[in-house]
Design an enzyme around this catalytic site. Structure first.
Site, PDB file in Angstrom:
ATOM      1  N   PRO A 254       0.850  -1.204   0.000  1.00 50.51           N
ATOM      2  CA  PRO A 254       0.000   0.000   0.000  1.00 50.51           C
ATOM      3  C   PRO A 254       0.873   1.236   0.000  1.00 50.51           C
ATOM      4  CG  PRO A 254       0.077  -0.982   2.184  1.00 50.51           C
ATOM      5  CD  PRO A 254       0.868  -1.884   1.290  1.00 50.51           C
TER       6      PRO A 254
ATOM      7  N   GLN B 258      -6.454  -0.822   3.632  1.00 53.77           N
ATOM      8  CA  GLN B 258      -5.601  -0.520   4.775  1.00 53.77           C
ATOM      9  C   GLN B 258      -6.059   0.745   5.476  1.00 53.77           C
ATOM     10  OE1 GLN B 258      -1.454   1.183   4.831  1.00 53.77           O
ATOM     11  NE2 GLN B 258      -0.899  -0.943   5.267  1.00 53.77           N
TER      12      GLN B 258
ATOM     13  N   CYS C 182       3.790   3.336   8.762  1.00 53.89           N
ATOM     14  CA  CYS C 182       4.076   4.571   8.024  1.00 53.89           C
ATOM     15  C   CYS C 182       4.943   5.505   8.866  1.00 53.89           C
ATOM     16  CB  CYS C 182       2.782   5.285   7.641  1.00 53.89           C
ATOM     17  SG  CYS C 182       3.074   6.842   6.769  1.00 53.89           S
TER      18      CYS C 182
ATOM     19  N   LYS D   6       0.601  -4.432   8.938  1.00 58.16           N
ATOM     20  CA  LYS D   6       1.915  -4.113   8.376  1.00 58.16           C
ATOM     21  C   LYS D   6       2.621  -3.176   9.358  1.00 58.16           C
ATOM     22  CE  LYS D   6       4.332  -2.615   4.207  1.00 58.16           C
ATOM     23  NZ  LYS D   6       5.006  -1.333   4.425  1.00 58.16           N
TER      24      LYS D   6
ATOM     25  N   ASN E 194       9.201  -7.305   3.659  1.00 64.38           N
ATOM     26  CA  ASN E 194       9.137  -6.101   2.828  1.00 64.38           C
ATOM     27  C   ASN E 194      10.402  -5.276   3.051  1.00 64.38           C
ATOM     28  OD1 ASN E 194       7.525  -2.943   3.127  1.00 64.38           O
ATOM     29  ND2 ASN E 194       7.953  -3.943   1.196  1.00 64.38           N
ATOM     30  N   GLY E 195      10.916  -4.718   1.951  1.00 59.48           N
ATOM     31  CA  GLY E 195      12.081  -3.845   2.044  1.00 59.48           C
ATOM     32  C   GLY E 195      13.214  -4.271   1.137  1.00 59.48           C
TER      33      GLY E 195
ATOM     34  N   GLY F 194       7.106  -2.750  -2.981  1.00 58.54           N
ATOM     35  CA  GLY F 194       6.568  -1.409  -3.011  1.00 58.54           C
ATOM     36  C   GLY F 194       7.199  -0.551  -4.084  1.00 58.54           C
TER      37      GLY F 194
END
Length: 332
Positions: free
Chosen positions: A18, A72, A102, A141, A204-205, A228
């Site tokens: 997202p 989300q 975030c 997340k 993720n990353g 992402g």
């Protein structure tokens, strides 16, 4: 097969992250076409939904062709999160995801997103509020922790699983890192090795190539990968990774024709969803990404930024195609 509640995903799914002002329905549709297995909306403010804010409500738009898809939400108030989860349920997504990752200051300052990493008890209460307010599967997340001195993902993973979430995605950076430095997936590997963890764990990353995706899959043993920034302007990455997993070989790089087709599709779907003028104005952020690394695009970029109708878009795409056809012929 990976399951999130009743949602069945492939053995090692690739998820589209997202991303604010990026992961809207037109972009998600492109990524779905090119191999994404599960997608999420842009993050939506729980307070905005409750206020009936137009921008927040617009983000609830989902379409059958993009399923499975999650919506989300973020926020720092239990009642607001519970109410927003009930609002989300009315549009019938496949799942609800909570953003505890975030790092942007305007979100963190409201005690939401990665700001919640400072208070695990609050994170648990917020998650319980959402889980108890919807019959949909709830996922989360988050990040490793607030900074390198307060990495708390081990406790977070166990306690969130106890609340009833069905999957956890871990961005392997702290809030203090923002998007800088190298993501440390060793933490993800440790969570996967925890015998108390039964839910799917997605990493993720830093995944920006098929080689890295395969390396991280084998090395860290997570249940899937969320992609992402590497997908922005490059939706082909999902199928490229899958092909590399299956064959050890690379798919041909997207041609100029492929890139122009993706721009045309993205523009058309954006115009359909937002209206022609607004849809094409908001496409402006994407052009450079679609043509990253393509020689001589700078001259065309200015022309793309001046497009306001699909007819103008078609004419410019034709002009661009003719230029690169001649250019490539000269290089041959």
């Amino acid at each position: 097969m990976i399951k999130i509640g009743k949602i069945e995903l492939p053995e090692f799914p690739l998820l589209l992250a997202p991303m604010e002002d990026v992961s809207d329905p037109p972009f998600r549709r492109l990524c779905k076409m090119h191999g994404a297995d599960l997608m999420y909306s842009e993050f939506i403010s729980s307070e905005g939904l409750i206020r009936d804010a137009i921008k927040s409500r617009k983000k609830l738009d989902i379409f059958d062709y993009e399923r499975p898809v999650g919506i989300q939400i973020f926020g720092g108030d239990e009642e607001a999160m519970a109410m927003s989860a009930r609002i989300v349920e009315t549009v019938n997504p496949d799942l609800v995801d909570i953003n505890f990752g975030c790092p942007v200051k305007k979100v963190v300052c409201k005690g939401a997103g990665a700001g919640v990493l400072k208070d695990i008890d609050l994170m648990v209460r917020l998650t319980k509020a959402v889980v108890s307010s919807t019959s949909l599967p709830v996922t989360v997340k988050t990040r490793l922790g607030w900074d390198s001195t307060s990495i708390n993902i081990d406790e977070v993973a166990e306690r969130l699983q106890e609340t009833g979430i069905k999957a956890l995605t871990i961005h392997a950076r702290t809030r203090a890192q923002m998007y800088k430095g190298e993501a440390d997936w060793e933490h993800i590997s440790r969570i996967k090795q925890n015998p108390n963890i039964e839910i799917p764990i997605f990493g993720n990353g830093d995944i920006d190539s098929p080689e890295k995706a395969l390396e991280y899959k084998q090395k860290y043993a997570c249940d899937g990968i969320m992609i992402g920034r590497a997908a922005i302007g490059y939706p082909w990455i999902f199928n490229e990774i899958k092909h590399f997993f299956d064959t050890g070989e690379h798919l041909p790089a997207p041609t100029i024709e492929d890139r122009l087709l993706a721009v045309r599709q993205h523009a058309e779907w954006s115009a359909e969803w937002k209206g022609e003028r607004l849809g094409l104005v908001e496409m402006r952020q994407h052009y450079s990404n679609y043509f990253r690394g393509v020689p001589h695009f700078k001259d065309f970029r200015k022309k793309f930024l001046e497009v306001f109708t699909l007819a103008e878009m078609d004419a410019l795409i034709k002009e661009t195609q003719e230029f690169y056809t001649e250019y490539l012929a000269q290089q041959a």
